[in-house]
Design a protein around this motif. Structure first.
Motif, PDB file in Angstrom:
ATOM      1  N   PHE A   1      62.407  67.200 -18.943  1.00 34.81           N
ATOM      2  CA  PHE A   1      62.143  67.904 -17.911  1.00 34.81           C
ATOM      3  C   PHE A   1      63.345  68.922 -17.401  1.00 34.81           C
ATOM      4  O   PHE A   1      64.217  68.745 -17.774  1.00 34.81           O
ATOM      5  CB  PHE A   1      61.596  67.085 -16.420  1.00 34.81           C
ATOM      6  N   GLU A   2      62.871  69.811 -16.646  1.00 35.04           N
ATOM      7  CA  GLU A   2      63.936  70.779 -16.349  1.00 35.04           C
ATOM      8  C   GLU A   2      65.093  70.074 -15.364  1.00 35.04           C
ATOM      9  O   GLU A   2      64.768  69.414 -14.491  1.00 35.04           O
ATOM     10  CB  GLU A   2      63.313  72.012 -15.508  1.00 35.04           C
ATOM     11  N   THR A   3      66.316  70.419 -15.741  1.00 39.89           N
ATOM     12  CA  THR A   3      67.436  69.794 -15.025  1.00 39.89           C
ATOM     13  C   THR A   3      68.186  70.896 -14.415  1.00 39.89           C
ATOM     14  O   THR A   3      68.314  71.889 -14.748  1.00 39.89           O
ATOM     15  CB  THR A   3      68.264  69.016 -15.877  1.00 39.89           C
ATOM     16  N   GLN A   4      68.930  70.594 -13.326  1.00 39.94           N
ATOM     17  CA  GLN A   4      69.996  71.425 -12.734  1.00 39.94           C
ATOM     18  C   GLN A   4      71.127  70.468 -12.541  1.00 39.94           C
ATOM     19  O   GLN A   4      71.271  69.724 -11.729  1.00 39.94           O
ATOM     20  CB  GLN A   4      69.367  71.931 -11.140  1.00 39.94           C
TER      21      GLN A   4
ATOM     22  N   PHE B   1      57.349  61.523  -9.925  1.00 35.30           N
ATOM     23  CA  PHE B   1      58.302  61.904  -8.842  1.00 35.30           C
ATOM     24  C   PHE B   1      59.769  61.477  -8.971  1.00 35.30           C
ATOM     25  O   PHE B   1      59.921  60.657 -10.013  1.00 35.30           O
ATOM     26  CB  PHE B   1      57.868  61.093  -7.360  1.00 35.30           C
ATOM     27  N   ALA B   2      60.839  62.257  -8.457  1.00 32.94           N
ATOM     28  CA  ALA B   2      62.220  61.670  -8.906  1.00 32.94           C
ATOM     29  C   ALA B   2      62.969  61.803  -7.486  1.00 32.94           C
ATOM     30  O   ALA B   2      62.795  62.472  -6.499  1.00 32.94           O
ATOM     31  CB  ALA B   2      62.871  62.629  -9.631  1.00 32.94           C
ATOM     32  N   CYS B   3      63.920  60.813  -7.253  1.00 36.34           N
ATOM     33  CA  CYS B   3      64.762  60.649  -6.001  1.00 36.34           C
ATOM     34  C   CYS B   3      66.101  60.044  -6.489  1.00 36.34           C
ATOM     35  O   CYS B   3      66.361  59.536  -7.444  1.00 36.34           O
ATOM     36  CB  CYS B   3      63.963  59.801  -4.997  1.00 36.34           C
ATOM     37  N   GLY B   4      66.984  60.052  -5.503  1.00 35.91           N
ATOM     38  CA  GLY B   4      68.319  59.867  -5.624  1.00 35.91           C
ATOM     39  C   GLY B   4      69.200  60.569  -6.385  1.00 35.91           C
ATOM     40  O   GLY B   4      69.015  61.625  -6.642  1.00 35.91           O
ATOM     41  N   ASP B   5      70.146  59.910  -7.144  1.00 33.63           N
ATOM     42  CA  ASP B   5      71.209  60.656  -7.783  1.00 33.63           C
ATOM     43  C   ASP B   5      70.593  61.377  -9.076  1.00 33.63           C
ATOM     44  O   ASP B   5      71.408  62.215  -9.571  1.00 33.63           O
ATOM     45  CB  ASP B   5      72.220  59.506  -8.271  1.00 33.63           C
ATOM     46  N   ALA B   6      69.592  60.785  -9.433  1.00 34.53           N
ATOM     47  CA  ALA B   6      68.897  61.433 -10.810  1.00 34.53           C
ATOM     48  C   ALA B   6      68.234  62.813 -10.401  1.00 34.53           C
ATOM     49  O   ALA B   6      67.891  63.346 -11.248  1.00 34.53           O
ATOM     50  CB  ALA B   6      67.630  60.497 -11.373  1.00 34.53           C
ATOM     51  N   SER B   7      67.947  62.985  -9.163  1.00 36.17           N
ATOM     52  CA  SER B   7      67.294  64.318  -8.779  1.00 36.17           C
ATOM     53  C   SER B   7      67.839  65.314  -8.102  1.00 36.17           C
ATOM     54  O   SER B   7      68.962  65.044  -7.068  1.00 36.17           O
ATOM     55  CB  SER B   7      65.898  63.947  -7.962  1.00 36.17           C
ATOM     56  N   ALA B   8      67.719  66.504  -8.323  1.00 41.40           N
ATOM     57  CA  ALA B   8      68.377  67.733  -7.627  1.00 41.40           C
ATOM     58  C   ALA B   8      67.376  67.972  -6.454  1.00 41.40           C
ATOM     59  O   ALA B   8      66.554  68.949  -6.467  1.00 41.40           O
ATOM     60  CB  ALA B   8      68.682  68.913  -8.654  1.00 41.40           C
TER      61      ALA B   8
ATOM     62  N   VAL C   1      65.071  68.515 -11.648  1.00 39.23           N
ATOM     63  CA  VAL C   1      64.649  69.523 -10.957  1.00 39.23           C
ATOM     64  C   VAL C   1      63.221  68.921 -10.104  1.00 39.23           C
ATOM     65  O   VAL C   1      62.158  68.614 -10.678  1.00 39.23           O
ATOM     66  CB  VAL C   1      64.126  71.223 -11.235  1.00 39.23           C
ATOM     67  N   VAL C   2      63.138  69.045  -8.685  1.00 37.47           N
ATOM     68  CA  VAL C   2      62.118  68.477  -8.048  1.00 37.47           C
ATOM     69  C   VAL C   2      61.585  69.468  -6.938  1.00 37.47           C
ATOM     70  O   VAL C   2      62.533  70.068  -6.634  1.00 37.47           O
ATOM     71  CB  VAL C   2      62.232  66.988  -7.276  1.00 37.47           C
ATOM     72  N   ASP C   3      60.600  69.462  -6.235  1.00 38.65           N
ATOM     73  CA  ASP C   3      60.171  70.279  -5.277  1.00 38.65           C
ATOM     74  C   ASP C   3      60.533  69.628  -4.156  1.00 38.65           C
ATOM     75  O   ASP C   3      60.841  68.310  -4.164  1.00 38.65           O
ATOM     76  CB  ASP C   3      58.784  70.775  -5.296  1.00 38.65           C
ATOM     77  N   THR C   4      60.360  70.102  -2.764  1.00 34.45           N
ATOM     78  CA  THR C   4      60.662  69.542  -1.513  1.00 34.45           C
ATOM     79  C   THR C   4      59.743  68.283  -1.137  1.00 34.45           C
ATOM     80  O   THR C   4      60.163  67.442  -0.054  1.00 34.45           O
ATOM     81  CB  THR C   4      60.453  70.475  -0.272  1.00 34.45           C
ATOM     82  N   THR C   5      58.771  68.000  -1.965  1.00 37.06           N
ATOM     83  CA  THR C   5      58.091  66.694  -1.779  1.00 37.06           C
ATOM     84  C   THR C   5      58.309  65.697  -2.889  1.00 37.06           C
ATOM     85  O   THR C   5      58.045  64.514  -2.787  1.00 37.06           O
ATOM     86  CB  THR C   5      56.301  66.886  -1.820  1.00 37.06           C
TER      87      THR C   5
END
Length: 436
Positions: A281-284, A303-310, A289-293
């Protein structure tokens, strides 16, 4: 397959993953035919902020900072293992269990909360000679190691060897490094008092960081307060300085000085879990990279959350949330609720971060805290810090409080058990939780 339950898989059981699973349970209490599976390297949630107290024997039993996932999340199936590959085009992932067997797991919804790992810099000797503090084994090893060095110094005849064994270098003046360095002198003083041979022996604690101040991310007033506590305890705070090379006999500093030591505590920071880089997946900056949801763009069921997600920080346009426990906890809860919403239970919402402040325990009666952006130091901050940890711990609160009380009223424990050997805890050890 027809007849199979709808399966939600959560990768990681740290702050984000644990909260996601708990939120999902609550959202899906009345739902039938939905299975929640959490894949984690251990069978427990680890409360990372108290690991420095484990290392300094303030929290006597490391189990105080762990909470059983099966006990805390009834109805959630635990798949014990490490995720090694994702196949989003097939809605599958692979994981390896502790005995080396490889398993495949199908999912209908996926939450990536893999967390972070110790950040290793390309400095010669660090991987071989330094040890981190992001896991139970690492904290327990550091405790045993410090006790062992003092005891070996007491039994030694060479002044040079005694000096090296009684010198402790902490690299990184962020939250963890500052707490380790602040707790350290109190711990070694307690051990040293039991060895008459070390009467008059100088014990050195050094805290290194390339930043111009300790706790550089904090309000300068609180940074200065922490700095005063450290220096009052004799910690040598060397800002603008780091390690150039680590050896078996000591460390070369970037200043050109060689410090003989047998102890290097590596607290520089964290990097996103290696799974993120291979996810496709795209990373930053190495984070998904995730959207606001918290959904991954183009993959509405992941979905992604925490340290793994921007995660975009809507309160600071263009910025992403920090890799700390506070946003990870709230992102995990929202990810769980939004996954439930995607299954028809509730309404999806955006993540909006509101910083509630921070706490840093400096050992003894000292702390620095910023609850609701009100700067506090000293015993008032200590009360706030202890209260925060008791509220944030999802279990074992009474046990932790008892350990704190015993530490205040009785001598510090100084027995090394030798259950964890050096080779078992390299500084690259990964931990399934998030950074604080």
């Amino acid at each position: 397959m027809d007849g199979d339950p709808t399966r939600v898989v959560i990768v990681g059981g740290g702050f984000a993953g644990y909260r996601a699973a708990r939120a999902l349970r609550r959202s899906l209490l009345k739902a039938a035919g939905i299975e929640i599976v959490i894949v984690n390297e251990t069978d427990y949630f680890l409360y990372l902020p108290l690991l420095p107290e484990v290392a300094a024997a303030v929290v006597v039993d490391p189990r105080r900072v762990t909470v059983s996932l099966p006990a805390a999340l009834p109805g959630v199936r635990l798949a014990l293992g490490t995720v090694t590959a994702l196949a989003p085009e097939k809605d599958r992932l692979s994981y390896t269990d502790p005995e080396g067997a490889v398993h495949e797991l199908r999912y209908d919804r996926l939450i990536l909360a893999a967390g972070s790992v110790t950040k290793l810099l390309p400095i010669p000797g660090v991987a071989e000679h330094a040890h981190g503090s992001r896991g139970v084994a690492e904290a327990w090893y550091l405790r045993d190691h410090v006790i062992r060095q003092v005891e070996l110094a007491a039994a030694g005849d060479s002044p040079e060897e005694r000096d090296a064994r009684c010198t402790f270098v902490v690299v990184g003046a962020g939250y963890t490094g500052t707490e380790v360095a602040a707790q350290g002198p109190l711990f070694t003083q307690a051990i040293q008092r039991r060895h008459r041979e070390l009467e008059g022996q100088r014990t050195r604690w050094l805290l290194l960081d390339l930043a111009p101040q300790v706790l550089p991310e904090l309000d300068p007033r609180l940074s200065r307060a922490a700095d005063r506590v450290l220096r009052k305890r004799g910690v040598e705070v060397l800002t603008g300085t780091s390690v150039r090379e680590a050896t078996n006999d000591g460390v070369w500093l970037t200043s050109g000085e060689f410090v003989p030591t047998r102890t290097i505590a590596w607290c520089v920071g964290v990097s996103p879990h290696p799974l993120v880089a291979g996810a496709g997946f795209e990373t930053q900056r190495g984070r998904l990279v995730v959207d606001t949801t918290l959904a991954i763009p183009g993959h509405p069921r992941i979905f992604a959350c925490g340290d793994a997600s921007a995660v975009p920080d809507l309160t600071r346009p263009g910025e992403v949330t920090a890799m700390t426990a506070q946003p990870a906890t709230r992102q995990g809860a929202l990810a769980g609720r939004n996954v439930a919403a995607s299954l028809g239970f509730g309404i999806a919402r955006e993540y909006k971060h509101h910083d509630l402040g921070f706490v840093v325990d400096l050992g003894g009666a000292q702390a620095a805290a910023n609850p609701l952006h009100i700067p506090l130091a000293g015993w008032v901050a200590k009360l706030v810090t202890r209260g925060y940890h008791l509220l944030a711990l999802p279990g074992n609160r009474l046990c932790a409080a008892v350990d704190w009380l015993l530490d205040a009223l009785s001598p510090r424990q100084s027995v090394q058990l030798g259950l964890v050997q050096s080779a078992s805890v390299p500084s690259a050890t990964t931990t399934p939780g998030e950074q604080r």
